[in-house]
Design an enzyme around this catalytic site. Structure first.
Site, PDB file in Angstrom:
ATOM      1  NE  ARG A   1      -3.524   0.688   2.022  1.00  0.00           N
ATOM      2  CZ  ARG A   1      -4.769   1.067   1.872  1.00  0.00           C
ATOM      3  NH1 ARG A   1      -5.705   0.190   1.745  1.00  0.00           N
ATOM      4  NH2 ARG A   1      -5.095   2.344   1.849  1.00  0.00           N
TER       5      ARG A   1
ATOM      6  CD1 TRP B   1       2.755   5.319  -3.141  1.00  0.00           C
ATOM      7  CD2 TRP B   1       1.343   7.060  -2.996  1.00  0.00           C
ATOM      8  NE1 TRP B   1       2.563   5.815  -4.414  1.00  0.00           N
ATOM      9  CE2 TRP B   1       1.703   6.881  -4.353  1.00  0.00           C
ATOM     10  CE3 TRP B   1       0.473   8.092  -2.677  1.00  0.00           C
ATOM     11  CZ2 TRP B   1       1.210   7.694  -5.372  1.00  0.00           C
ATOM     12  CZ3 TRP B   1      -0.010   8.912  -3.688  1.00  0.00           C
ATOM     13  CH2 TRP B   1       0.349   8.703  -5.020  1.00  0.00           C
TER      14      TRP B   1
ATOM     15  CD  GLU C   1       0.782  -1.874 -13.224  1.00  0.00           C
ATOM     16  OE1 GLU C   1       0.513  -1.110 -12.295  1.00  0.00           O
ATOM     17  OE2 GLU C   1      -0.034  -2.696 -13.678  1.00  0.00           O
TER      18      GLU C   1
END
Ligand code: F6R
Length: 609
Positions: free
Chosen positions: A27, A75, A489
């Protein structure tokens, strides 16, 4: 985005918090931190830039005694990833510490207000205003102070707060950022996502927006921001620990690619009426009349989920003959969408927490529309706030790059298309044909995955190319988009997907000698057309890697490389064409020595807009 773990009980918290953080590292992974406290209110904070292993590496050999703690993996949204900006953030007086997911949108105004009070903040984050506001309002009751502070905050949050003045108590609040409580034996857990809890308890409580929980070893109580009590149900998670572990696989991404046959089997279980060529889908909350009245469909999603929705839109229009529009959630939410009673919407989301998808769903609902969910995470916000829907049942997806969710979302929407089609023009025979093909998919996927040894060699041929194109037609156009997204990605190779025929309206200018072009060319009714597009790029020097069916001599003669996938129903080809694309992306990243499961700048579950 960002992971939160909290613990209060009788055990040493740091190992529990670190283990939880590691399960949530997908996450966010640019910095992390932990704060613990003992019964006497002695707080200890430790933070490090980079991965959780950096935090762990620098732990003191003897940990301070403690029975509670909070932890965070970040993040970055405000300010670069460094030790100072890492959470937990502490108030300037050192009495309050907070971990936070989400964004405080009015942080500049709040910062000014605090500065005016002589409180100088030292990080670049929006979060640091929260502990300082709480400290400012603290007058002997942490819960009251948290509620007063939250009254000033605009934006989204999932927070866990501790205070040196109230040991053995966590105050937890949620608005737009998921929070789940875990109930243990004389101990309680908090996390932003259930995987962080599963090793300790399966008894969980999903908090809703606007709720505040006071959590102590003996249990919890929940109220709203105005102190009205809220009764919360305790749910039981049905995951196993092994589902969130890598097992024999080197990476989660590879494990999840290989889990697709099983996920499709699970997604089909109990949902197919072979005899009637129909699908049985519980939980849609639509009666026959409402089904019959659907005139249009709208699918709302982001990223890979949007590609699955795009592929599904071809099936919906073909099988159900209902016009189907796919919207990028972030666009729909700010577009003042035209919502009408005859359109049925689906919010498609693996996590069920994607901020843009959730906001778009709420916007549709606000305008009186009905929005169902196609969701993987049981109990997630979209699952709970949608007007019904389907779980895709693919099991926890841990790798940041989504793979098995794509095929499982496509499956759920295919079954929906079949169901609505059978209420209209689709015959029982056509329905049976589709269901038979769907039941063959797991075996076909399995046999492809077991024999896919050559993909690594093909991936090797791409990794030093400046860019790469993915082309397909019909439902394989979104599959091509997905192939390009996957490769870029995880391997950072520049690549794009296009509708194969659209290429000559511009992108063909990119083709030069040896440019790799991946063509999805199953033997469907568009085969001849796609072959013409293949000729066009070959004529300009492209190196064609074709994904095709066995015995396709035309492709064999023209393409430089052929990846063979089993033949299926024309409408179901993306279930199989996407597999080699996922594997190409995976192997390219491994060959480049990249962190496959945690690509740079990304995080799973994008809970900020
Ligand atoms: C790509 C990827 C993302 C997600 C997107 C939506 O591999 O994982 O593009 O698909 O962020 O996420 P969900 O499906 O959770 O709404």
């Amino acid at each position: 985005m960002c992971g939160i773990v909290g613990y209060v009980g009788h055990r040493t918290p740091v190992p529990i918090l670190l283990e939880g953080l590691k399960r949530l590292e997908y996450r966010g992974y640019d910095s992390s931190g932990v704060a613990t406290m003992n019964g006497g209110g002695d707080m200890w904070i430790h933070k490090r830039q980079g991965r959780i292993r950096n935090l762990e590496k620098d732990l003191p050999s003897e940990l301070p005694a403690a029975t509670m703690g909070i932890a965070h993996t970040r993040w970055a949204t405000h300010g670069p990833p460094n030790d100072t900006n890492a959470h937990p953030h502490r108030s300037r007086d050192g009495r309050i510490a907070v971990v936070h997911n989400g964004i405080v949108e009015n942080h500049s105004a709040l910062r000014k207000r605090l500065t005016g009070d002589g409180i100088v903040l030292h990080s670049d984050t929006d979060t640091e205003v929260i502990p300082n506001l709480i400290a400012k309002f603290y007058d002997g009751d942490l819960e009251v102070a948290v509620k007063r502070a939250l009254g000033l905050i605009q934006g989204t949050y999932g927070i866990v707060v501790i205070s040196v003045d109230e040991p053995n108590r966590l105050v937890v609040a949620r608005n737009g950022s998921p929070i789940v409580l875990g109930v243990g034996e004389n101990e309680m857990f908090v996390a932003s996502d259930a995987p962080a809890l599963i090793a300790h308890t399966k008894q969980v409580v999903f908090m809703d927006d606007g709720e505040v929980a006071v959590v102590e070893p003996s249990g919890f109580r929940t109220t709203d921001l105005h102190d009205r009590p809220i009764d919360k149900a305790v749910d039981e998670l049905d995951w196993d620990l092994q589902e969130i572990e890598k097992g024999d696989f080197e990476h989660f991404m590879l494990k999840e690619i290989h889990e697709q046959p099983r996920a499709v089997t699970r997604g089909l279980r109990g949902r197919a009426h072979l005899e009637y060529g129909d699908a049985h889908l519980g939980g849609l909350n639509l009666n026959r009349r409402e089904f019959f009245d659907i005139r249009r469909m709208g699918l709302i999603a982001c990223g890979t989920s949007m590609h699955a929705a795009m592929a599904a839109s071809y099936l919906i229009e073909e099988l159900a003959r209902v016009p189907c529009k796919v919207d990028i959630a972030s666009e729909l939410r700010y577009r003042n969408p035209i919502v009408d009673a005859k359109t049925l919407y689906f919010a498609v989301s693996q996590s069920g927490e994607t901020a843009d998808t959730l906001a778009a769903m709420r916007e549709v609902q606000r305008k009186g529309g009905r929005c169902l969910g196609v969701v993987n995470q049981v109990g997630s916000t979209i699952a709970r706030e949608s007007d019904g829907g389907m779980y895709i049942r693919s099991g926890p997806e841990i790798a940041v790059a989504s793979t098995k969710a794509f095929t499982s979302q496509l499956l759920a929407l295919t079954l929906f298309a079949l169901k609505i089609g059978r209420m209209r023009d689709l015959s029982a025979a056509a329905g049976r044909e589709l269901l038979t093909a769907l039941h063959e998919l797991p075996g076909q996927m399995q046999s492809f995955l077991e024999g896919a040894d050559d993909i690594e060699r093909i991936a090797r041929s791409l990794i030093h190319q400046p860019y790469c194109l993915f082309l397909g037609r019909g439902p394989n156009y979104p599959a091509a988009l997905e192939g390009a997204l996957k490769l870029k990605e995880v391997s950072y190779i520049q690549c794009e997907g296009f509708a194969a025929a659209e290429m000559k309206h511009g992108p063909i200018a990119l083709i030069g000698d040896g440019t790799p072009v991946v063509f999805l060319v199953p033997k469907d009714r568009l085969h001849t057309k796609t072959m013409s597009n293949m000729e066009e790029v070959k004529a300009r020097g492209a190196r064609v890697i074709a994904v095709a069916n066995p015995g396709d001599t035309e492709v064999e003669e023209l393409a430089d490389e052929v990846i063979i996938i089993p033949r299926t129903h024309d409408l179901l080809t993306p279930f199989l064409t996407v597999l080699p694309l996922q594997l190409i992306a995976y192997h390219a990243a491994v060959l480049l020595g990249l962190d496959v499961d945690k690509p740079r700048n990304l995080a799973k579950s994008v809970t900020v807009e």
